[in-house]
Motif scaffolding. Sequence first.
Motif, PDB file in Angstrom:
ATOM      1  N   PRO A 140      55.585  47.157  39.798  1.00 38.73           N
ATOM      2  CA  PRO A 140      54.141  46.874  40.370  1.00 38.73           C
ATOM      3  C   PRO A 140      52.796  47.726  39.350  1.00 38.73           C
ATOM      4  CG  PRO A 140      56.284  47.974  42.072  1.00 38.73           C
ATOM      5  CD  PRO A 140      56.758  47.461  40.253  1.00 38.73           C
ATOM      6  N   TRP A 141      52.909  49.188  39.412  1.00 41.25           N
ATOM      7  CA  TRP A 141      52.503  49.507  38.537  1.00 41.25           C
ATOM      8  C   TRP A 141      52.013  49.044  37.645  1.00 41.25           C
ATOM      9  CZ3 TRP A 141      52.531  51.848  34.077  1.00 41.25           C
ATOM     10  CH2 TRP A 141      51.132  52.656  33.255  1.00 41.25           C
ATOM     11  N   LEU A 142      52.751  48.526  36.348  1.00 42.74           N
ATOM     12  CA  LEU A 142      52.451  47.231  35.672  1.00 42.74           C
ATOM     13  C   LEU A 142      51.427  46.116  35.832  1.00 42.74           C
ATOM     14  CD1 LEU A 142      53.235  47.429  32.071  1.00 42.74           C
ATOM     15  CD2 LEU A 142      55.056  46.289  33.155  1.00 42.74           C
ATOM     16  N   ALA A 149      49.455  40.924  29.627  1.00 42.73           N
ATOM     17  CA  ALA A 149      49.825  40.477  30.759  1.00 42.73           C
ATOM     18  C   ALA A 149      50.358  39.242  30.806  1.00 42.73           C
ATOM     19  CB  ALA A 149      48.601  40.552  31.761  1.00 42.73           C
ATOM     20  N   ALA A 150      50.538  37.792  30.363  1.00 38.92           N
ATOM     21  CA  ALA A 150      51.339  36.959  29.715  1.00 38.92           C
ATOM     22  C   ALA A 150      52.606  37.778  29.231  1.00 38.92           C
ATOM     23  CB  ALA A 150      50.864  36.124  28.714  1.00 38.92           C
ATOM     24  N   ARG A 151      53.099  38.563  28.984  1.00 42.61           N
ATOM     25  CA  ARG A 151      54.272  39.351  28.768  1.00 42.61           C
ATOM     26  C   ARG A 151      54.398  40.266  29.414  1.00 42.61           C
ATOM     27  NH1 ARG A 151      52.658  40.234  23.750  1.00 42.61           N
ATOM     28  NH2 ARG A 151      54.092  42.175  23.312  1.00 42.61           N
ATOM     29  N   THR A 152      54.701  40.103  30.858  1.00 46.59           N
ATOM     30  CA  THR A 152      54.413  41.569  32.128  1.00 46.59           C
ATOM     31  C   THR A 152      56.302  41.738  31.540  1.00 46.59           C
ATOM     32  OG1 THR A 152      52.360  40.974  33.135  1.00 46.59           O
ATOM     33  CG2 THR A 152      54.170  42.566  34.424  1.00 46.59           C
ATOM     34  N   GLY A 153      56.899  40.523  31.725  1.00 49.47           N
ATOM     35  CA  GLY A 153      58.037  41.139  31.737  1.00 49.47           C
ATOM     36  C   GLY A 153      58.752  41.629  30.996  1.00 49.47           C
ATOM     37  N   GLU A 154      58.648  41.718  29.905  1.00 44.28           N
ATOM     38  CA  GLU A 154      59.198  42.081  28.461  1.00 44.28           C
ATOM     39  C   GLU A 154      58.373  43.617  28.025  1.00 44.28           C
ATOM     40  OE1 GLU A 154      57.323  40.762  24.253  1.00 44.28           O
ATOM     41  OE2 GLU A 154      58.288  38.991  25.375  1.00 44.28           O
ATOM     42  N   LEU A 155      57.118  43.596  28.897  1.00 46.43           N
ATOM     43  CA  LEU A 155      56.937  44.830  28.583  1.00 46.43           C
ATOM     44  C   LEU A 155      57.288  45.832  29.687  1.00 46.43           C
ATOM     45  CD1 LEU A 155      52.835  43.718  28.767  1.00 46.43           C
ATOM     46  CD2 LEU A 155      54.100  44.767  26.752  1.00 46.43           C
ATOM     47  N   GLU A 156      57.146  45.437  30.706  1.00 49.07           N
ATOM     48  CA  GLU A 156      58.446  46.100  32.017  1.00 49.07           C
ATOM     49  C   GLU A 156      59.772  46.099  31.140  1.00 49.07           C
ATOM     50  OE1 GLU A 156      60.245  45.479  36.262  1.00 49.07           O
ATOM     51  OE2 GLU A 156      58.549  44.013  35.396  1.00 49.07           O
ATOM     52  N   LEU A 157      60.288  45.621  31.435  1.00 48.95           N
ATOM     53  CA  LEU A 157      61.607  45.806  30.319  1.00 48.95           C
ATOM     54  C   LEU A 157      61.245  46.908  29.858  1.00 48.95           C
ATOM     55  CD1 LEU A 157      64.794  45.481  30.375  1.00 48.95           C
ATOM     56  CD2 LEU A 157      64.423  43.097  28.966  1.00 48.95           C
ATOM     57  N   GLY A 177      76.647  53.255  25.133  1.00 52.74           N
ATOM     58  CA  GLY A 177      75.340  53.806  25.841  1.00 52.74           C
ATOM     59  C   GLY A 177      74.338  53.378  23.958  1.00 52.74           C
ATOM     60  N   GLY A 178      73.048  53.960  24.459  1.00 53.98           N
ATOM     61  CA  GLY A 178      72.872  54.191  22.520  1.00 53.98           C
ATOM     62  C   GLY A 178      71.302  52.205  22.936  1.00 53.98           C
ATOM     63  N   TYR A 179      71.721  51.611  23.697  1.00 54.90           N
ATOM     64  CA  TYR A 179      71.036  49.783  23.465  1.00 54.90           C
ATOM     65  C   TYR A 179      69.910  50.234  24.220  1.00 54.90           C
ATOM     66  CZ  TYR A 179      75.820  48.059  22.388  1.00 54.90           C
ATOM     67  OH  TYR A 179      76.646  47.765  21.730  1.00 54.90           O
ATOM     68  N   GLY A 180      69.210  51.052  24.961  1.00 60.83           N
ATOM     69  CA  GLY A 180      68.462  50.914  25.171  1.00 60.83           C
ATOM     70  C   GLY A 180      66.825  50.897  24.840  1.00 60.83           C
ATOM     71  N   LEU A 181      67.246  52.008  23.207  1.00 63.61           N
ATOM     72  CA  LEU A 181      66.204  52.634  22.482  1.00 63.61           C
ATOM     73  C   LEU A 181      65.383  51.073  21.781  1.00 63.61           C
ATOM     74  CD1 LEU A 181      66.006  56.017  20.965  1.00 63.61           C
ATOM     75  CD2 LEU A 181      64.006  54.795  22.362  1.00 63.61           C
ATOM     76  N   ILE A 182      67.020  50.222  21.653  1.00 66.78           N
ATOM     77  CA  ILE A 182      67.310  49.375  20.741  1.00 66.78           C
ATOM     78  C   ILE A 182      66.362  48.079  21.568  1.00 66.78           C
ATOM     79  CG2 ILE A 182      68.526  47.569  19.964  1.00 66.78           C
ATOM     80  CD1 ILE A 182      71.247  49.374  19.354  1.00 66.78           C
ATOM     81  N   ILE A 183      66.825  47.794  22.891  1.00 63.62           N
ATOM     82  CA  ILE A 183      65.762  46.891  23.117  1.00 63.62           C
ATOM     83  C   ILE A 183      64.575  47.385  23.071  1.00 63.62           C
ATOM     84  CG2 ILE A 183      65.005  46.148  25.537  1.00 63.62           C
ATOM     85  CD1 ILE A 183      68.184  46.601  25.896  1.00 63.62           C
ATOM     86  N   VAL A 184      64.021  48.385  23.831  1.00 60.79           N
ATOM     87  CA  VAL A 184      62.170  48.794  22.918  1.00 60.79           C
ATOM     88  C   VAL A 184      62.079  48.452  22.054  1.00 60.79           C
ATOM     89  CG1 VAL A 184      61.180  51.222  22.933  1.00 60.79           C
ATOM     90  CG2 VAL A 184      62.433  50.684  25.039  1.00 60.79           C
ATOM     91  N   GLU A 185      62.711  48.825  21.212  1.00 61.03           N
ATOM     92  CA  GLU A 185      62.092  48.754  19.286  1.00 61.03           C
ATOM     93  C   GLU A 185      62.184  47.589  19.248  1.00 61.03           C
ATOM     94  OE1 GLU A 185      64.247  52.333  17.835  1.00 61.03           O
ATOM     95  OE2 GLU A 185      64.992  50.901  17.727  1.00 61.03           O
TER      96      GLU A 185
END
Length: 132
Positions: A19-21, A33-41, A101-109
Amino acid sequence: MSPRIELQANHEAARQIGPWLVEALAELKAPQAARTGELELALHELAINIVDHAYDETTDPTASYTIELSIEDSELLACFCDRGQPFVDDRPAGDGEPTVGGYGLIIVEQLAASVRYERAGDQNRWTLVFSP
């Protein structure tokens, strides 16, 4: 002034990012803003990494981190700051997949154009850059 949020370092507080994003992107008139979903992820994954690895929420319930958004040369910058343990990149080198684990940073990258980390004094600083 850049949109900024301070969150407690726990999983439940990370739910406030979405919601903040949405409001922050509208305030900045960000083309991303058109990519809010991937930014939020991406923001959520990094936030959870901070909670899980920089802090131990069972021993420090007052721990927190901040996220600040800004636009520079049409790129969206998401800057995270926390005072937790320093980041240690212990992921397998090369193409090895994490086993636990370790997938979070892979997703971010994969979602951000670039990811930068620095330790400045007692603070961890992460900067995610998203192209328009």
